[in-house]
Write a protein that holds these residues in place. Structure first.
Motif, mmCIF file in Angstrom:
data_model
loop_
_atom_site.group_PDB
_atom_site.id
_atom_site.type_symbol
_atom_site.label_atom_id
_atom_site.label_comp_id
_atom_site.label_asym_id
_atom_site.label_seq_id
_atom_site.Cartn_x
_atom_site.Cartn_y
_atom_site.Cartn_z
ATOM 1 N N PRO A 206 0.823 -1.210 0.000
ATOM 2 C CA PRO A 206 0.000 0.000 0.000
ATOM 3 C C PRO A 206 0.861 1.266 0.000
ATOM 4 O O PRO A 206 1.915 1.321 0.639
ATOM 5 N N ILE A 207 0.390 2.271 -0.728
ATOM 6 C CA ILE A 207 1.017 3.598 -0.718
ATOM 7 C C ILE A 207 -0.067 4.618 -0.406
ATOM 8 O O ILE A 207 -1.163 4.579 -0.992
ATOM 9 N N HIS A 208 0.256 5.536 0.501
ATOM 10 C CA HIS A 208 -0.687 6.579 0.887
ATOM 11 C C HIS A 208 -0.009 7.930 0.640
ATOM 12 O O HIS A 208 1.059 8.209 1.189
ATOM 13 N N HIS A 209 -0.626 8.749 -0.203
ATOM 14 C CA HIS A 209 -0.065 10.032 -0.621
ATOM 15 C C HIS A 209 -0.860 11.157 0.036
ATOM 16 O O HIS A 209 -2.035 11.380 -0.291
ATOM 17 N N PHE A 210 -0.235 11.845 0.981
ATOM 18 C CA PHE A 210 -0.884 12.938 1.706
ATOM 19 C C PHE A 210 -0.396 14.279 1.165
ATOM 20 O O PHE A 210 0.788 14.438 0.843
ATOM 21 N N ASP A 211 -1.314 15.236 1.081
ATOM 22 C CA ASP A 211 -0.966 16.636 0.807
ATOM 23 C C ASP A 211 -1.632 17.456 1.903
ATOM 24 O O ASP A 211 -2.866 17.588 1.948
ATOM 25 N N LEU A 212 -0.833 18.008 2.819
ATOM 26 C CA LEU A 212 -1.363 18.671 4.011
ATOM 27 C C LEU A 212 -1.440 20.184 3.861
ATOM 28 O O LEU A 212 -1.630 20.890 4.850
ATOM 29 N N TYR A 213 -1.349 20.689 2.621
ATOM 30 C CA TYR A 213 -1.354 22.137 2.409
ATOM 31 C C TYR A 213 -2.626 22.779 2.973
ATOM 32 O O TYR A 213 -2.571 23.873 3.545
ATOM 33 N N ARG A 214 -3.757 22.094 2.819
ATOM 34 C CA ARG A 214 -5.042 22.643 3.266
ATOM 35 C C ARG A 214 -5.430 22.169 4.660
ATOM 36 O O ARG A 214 -6.549 22.414 5.112
ATOM 37 N N LEU A 215 -4.528 21.457 5.353
ATOM 38 C CA LEU A 215 -4.855 20.939 6.684
ATOM 39 C C LEU A 215 -5.019 22.104 7.656
ATOM 40 O O LEU A 215 -4.147 22.963 7.791
ATOM 41 N N ALA A 216 -6.158 22.139 8.345
ATOM 42 C CA ALA A 216 -6.431 23.241 9.271
ATOM 43 C C ALA A 216 -5.786 23.006 10.626
ATOM 44 O O ALA A 216 -5.321 23.957 11.270
ATOM 45 N N ASP A 217 -5.732 21.742 11.068
ATOM 46 C CA ASP A 217 -5.218 21.458 12.401
ATOM 47 C C ASP A 217 -4.626 20.056 12.428
ATOM 48 O O ASP A 217 -5.129 19.141 11.775
ATOM 49 N N GLU A 218 -3.566 19.882 13.202
ATOM 50 C CA GLU A 218 -2.887 18.584 13.294
ATOM 51 C C GLU A 218 -3.829 17.481 13.745
ATOM 52 O O GLU A 218 -3.672 16.309 13.379
ATOM 53 N N SER A 219 -4.842 17.829 14.519
ATOM 54 C CA SER A 219 -5.775 16.823 15.044
ATOM 55 C C SER A 219 -6.546 16.124 13.927
ATOM 56 O O SER A 219 -7.056 15.014 14.112
ATOM 57 N N GLU A 220 -6.660 16.760 12.745
ATOM 58 C CA GLU A 220 -7.397 16.149 11.638
ATOM 59 C C GLU A 220 -6.668 14.926 11.068
ATOM 60 O O GLU A 220 -7.249 14.125 10.340
ATOM 61 N N LEU B 92 0.829 4.584 8.251
ATOM 62 C CA LEU B 92 2.229 4.359 8.597
ATOM 63 C C LEU B 92 2.478 2.921 9.031
ATOM 64 O O LEU B 92 3.572 2.391 8.855
ATOM 65 N N SER B 93 1.461 2.259 9.575
ATOM 66 C CA SER B 93 1.639 0.908 10.103
ATOM 67 C C SER B 93 1.597 -0.158 9.024
ATOM 68 O O SER B 93 2.083 -1.273 9.244
ATOM 69 N N ARG B 94 1.046 0.165 7.834
ATOM 70 C CA ARG B 94 0.830 -0.911 6.865
ATOM 71 C C ARG B 94 1.377 -0.636 5.466
ATOM 72 O O ARG B 94 1.275 -1.484 4.589
ATOM 73 N N GLY B 95 1.979 0.514 5.242
ATOM 74 C CA GLY B 95 2.451 0.785 3.894
ATOM 75 C C GLY B 95 3.488 1.889 3.851
ATOM 76 O O GLY B 95 4.091 2.252 4.857
ATOM 77 N N VAL B 96 3.702 2.413 2.648
ATOM 78 C CA VAL B 96 4.603 3.544 2.430
ATOM 79 C C VAL B 96 3.774 4.822 2.444
ATOM 80 O O VAL B 96 2.683 4.866 1.862
ATOM 81 N N VAL B 97 4.293 5.848 3.085
ATOM 82 C CA VAL B 97 3.571 7.118 3.195
ATOM 83 C C VAL B 97 4.413 8.226 2.570
ATOM 84 O O VAL B 97 5.600 8.366 2.868
ATOM 85 N N LEU B 98 3.781 8.997 1.671
ATOM 86 C CA LEU B 98 4.380 10.198 1.095
ATOM 87 C C LEU B 98 3.622 11.392 1.644
ATOM 88 O O LEU B 98 2.382 11.427 1.568
ATOM 89 N N ILE B 99 4.333 12.371 2.181
ATOM 90 C CA ILE B 99 3.659 13.537 2.775
ATOM 91 C C ILE B 99 4.227 14.810 2.160
ATOM 92 O O ILE B 99 5.416 15.121 2.334
ATOM 93 N N GLU B 100 3.371 15.536 1.437
ATOM 94 C CA GLU B 100 3.731 16.881 0.999
ATOM 95 C C GLU B 100 3.301 17.873 2.080
ATOM 96 O O GLU B 100 2.286 17.697 2.730
ATOM 97 N N TRP B 101 4.106 18.915 2.257
ATOM 98 C CA TRP B 101 3.913 19.907 3.318
ATOM 99 C C TRP B 101 3.926 19.216 4.691
ATOM 100 O O TRP B 101 3.001 19.306 5.488
ATOM 101 N N PRO B 102 5.000 18.489 5.000
ATOM 102 C CA PRO B 102 5.042 17.686 6.223
ATOM 103 C C PRO B 102 5.091 18.508 7.506
ATOM 104 O O PRO B 102 4.758 17.987 8.578
ATOM 105 N N ASP B 103 5.499 19.784 7.432
ATOM 106 C CA ASP B 103 5.554 20.590 8.650
ATOM 107 C C ASP B 103 4.193 20.680 9.321
ATOM 108 O O ASP B 103 4.105 20.840 10.542
ATOM 109 N N LYS B 104 3.119 20.593 8.531
ATOM 110 C CA LYS B 104 1.776 20.704 9.098
ATOM 111 C C LYS B 104 1.387 19.455 9.890
ATOM 112 O O LYS B 104 0.374 19.461 10.591
ATOM 113 N N ALA B 105 2.180 18.391 9.767
ATOM 114 C CA ALA B 105 1.890 17.173 10.543
ATOM 115 C C ALA B 105 2.330 17.334 11.986
ATOM 116 O O ALA B 105 1.889 16.572 12.861
ATOM 117 N N GLY B 106 3.203 18.311 12.253
ATOM 118 C CA GLY B 106 3.635 18.565 13.622
ATOM 119 C C GLY B 106 4.244 17.337 14.263
ATOM 120 O O GLY B 106 5.070 16.639 13.677
#
Length: 512
Positions: free
Chosen positions: A76-90, A100-114
């Motif tokens: 599995p691959i999961h492609h995240f784009d967090l540019y529009r993320l309002a809050d880390e809790s989302e 993260l537990s079952r595949g490869v994760v790509l995160i654009e704008w990773p700073d918003k993941a905190g």
């Protein structure tokens, strides 16, 4: 921290890097892609995802609005784009932790993941170059990712040094932790195979001061593959042509036999193809191989001495039933000292029975996963032979057993008996051939192989977490029951019956 730097002059070089990363990543990896708008984060992600899929036409939309896009590929691959993320809790609602537990994760704008961004995330920084193109820097934390990426880069350099610049790379198969294969597509459309086989790490000694690989004579580098491959082609068989070799690095570029095998769409044997494969083995046995074979590209002039299927190796393989199958039957209780002693004494007697019977080159895994079909060729030349680096000198019956009693797919008894008859008739046409002696050897090696496999399936499940292999056990128990039809195996049959091995309850034929 290990750092890798790239200059990507155009979109093709970005695509090539994405394909290289597709060959590097493993489930559990998190790639944090940093860079301004328009620097190419999505382009790199798209290339990586298509590389894992092996499909240039795969639709890979930007997750700018959905925030995450998931792909069920060979992992599995999961492609995240967090540019529009309002809050880390989302992120909990988006399923980042599960991804993260079952595949490869790509995160654009990773700073918003905190704080949700893993501490071991692989950092990828992309910036524009004033001269055009992109600068890209990969910074790795702890773990195996740097080693994997370094190997992928070395393979790319090997390709380039041999004139394959611009070749597309896609994962084909990985048959172990130290050997993998890629399919290369050249700019003119020609396809080749890149074999990645670094020198085997032997592991700890487990008997007589030797590690497992030496006890069973497994190839420790690519030299045996080169030597055996050249020998097979020289005697007229269809082994892949080896075009370029890096012996010390464990890298080969070889002929691509395509993807047509010897099974039909339902996964059942195609009789004509199995029959030609058996004629191929009979032809290989027309002559004895030399004790040593030259190794092309060997700078030290060393040859490859073909190892022998000796008593220690045969017994060690047969013991897998004793070590794994019997405890599985007994809920964890091992055979006692007397039972184990009786079993090993039986195998000493059976190995004695092989003395004076014909030996020849044994490919060891001559069965459906390693046989390709080449329809443009004639006769048994249509049989493409793969995976022969562990070849050994041993009972000539062994590869006949491997094919007629295919461990991975059910060869029903009428076809199995026809295959054995094809082999014996072909050998008789070559000259003097002792059917009775051959059938005795076949019965012993059928029992040896079945004992090993019926223990191996349990070991793969209980030790390595590969439960799926247990589906083959009814078939290989059936093979054991047929080996017991020959009188030479009567003592082994009685021992197995006393131990509760359930060979007699297996239906015949076993469904595929």
């Amino acid at each position: 921290m290990p750092t890798f730097s790239y200059i990507l002059l155009d979109d093709d070089e970005t695509r090539d890097l994405g394909e290289d990363l597709a060959l590097t990543v493993r489930p559990g990896d998190c790639l944090a892609l940093r860079g301004d708008l328009g620097t190419g984060k999505s382009a790199l992600s798209r290339a990586l995802i298509r590389g894992v899929a092996g499909d240039d036409s795969l639709e890979v939309p930007s997750p700018t609005f959905t925030l995450v896009q998931s792909y069920e590929l060979r992992f599995p691959i999961h492609h995240f784009d967090l540019y529009r993320l309002a809050d880390e809790s989302e992120l909990a609602e988006l399923g980042l932790e599960e991804a993260l537990s079952r595949g490869v994760v790509l995160i654009e704008w990773p700073d918003k993941a905190g704080s949700a961004l893993p501490k071991d995330a692989i950092d990828i920084e992309i910036t524009h170059r004033a001269e055009g193109g992109r600068n890209l820097t990969i910074t790795c934390g702890e773990g195996r990712f740097p080693d994997r990426l370094e190997r992928v880069r070395a393979l790319r350099a090997f390709m380039d040094a041999n004139g394959y610049q611009g070749a597309r790379r896609h994962f084909l198969i990985g048959d172990s932790s130290f050997r993998a294969y890629e399919r290369l597509t050249l700019p003119d459309g020609e396809k080749l195979i890149l074999m990645d086989s670094p020198a085997r790490s032997n592991g700890p000694p487990i008997r007589d001061g030797k590690p497992y690989s030496q006890l069973v004579h497994l190839a420790e580098n690519v030299r045996p593959f080169v030597a055996i491959g050249d020998y097979l082609r020289n005697i007229g068989l269809s082994a892949p042509e080896i075009l370029h070799g890096g012996l010390d690095a464990g890298m080969l570029i070889i002929e691509d036999f395509g993807s047509e095998g010897v099974l039909d769409a339902a996964g059942k044997p195609i009789p004509e193809r199995y029959e030609e494969a058996m004629r191929c083995i009979a032809n290989m046995h027309r002559q004895q191989p030399p004790a040593e074979l030259p190794v092309r590209w060997s700078r030290d002039g060393q040859s490859h001495k073909i190892p022998s299927f000796d008593r220690a190796t045969l017994k060690f393989e047969a013991e897998v039933l004793l070590d794994w199958h019997i405890p599985w039957l007994r809920g964890g209780e091992k055979a006692n000292a007397a039972e184990a002693r009786d079993y090993l004494a039986i195998w000493d007697h059976l190995i004695d029975q092989l003395d004076g019977l014909e030996t020849n080159l044994v490919l060891r895994d001559f069965h459906s996963p390693n046989i390709m079909w080449l329809p443009e060729r004639k006769g048994f030349d249509r049989v493409g032979i793969l995976d022969f680096q562990d070849a050994i000198i041993g009972p000539a019956s062994y590869d006949v057993v491997s094919l007629a009693q295919d461990a991975r797919v059910t060869v029903e008894r009428p076809l199995m008996e026809r295959l054995i008859e094809i082999y014996m008739s072909a050998r008789e046409a070559q000259g003097p051939f002792d059917r009775k002696a051959f059938l005795k050897s076949f019965a012993i090696m059928s029992a040896e192989r079945a004992c090993r496999l019926n223990g191996l399936w349990v070991r793969l499940w209980q030790r390595d977490g590969m439960e799926g292999y247990m589906r083959h056990m009814p078939r290989t128990l059936w093979h054991l029951s047929m080996a017991f039809e020959h009188e030479v195996n009567a003592p082994l049959k009685d021992w197995c019956r006393r131990m509760g091995v359930r060979f007699e309850a297996v239906p015949q034929p076993v469904p595929a």
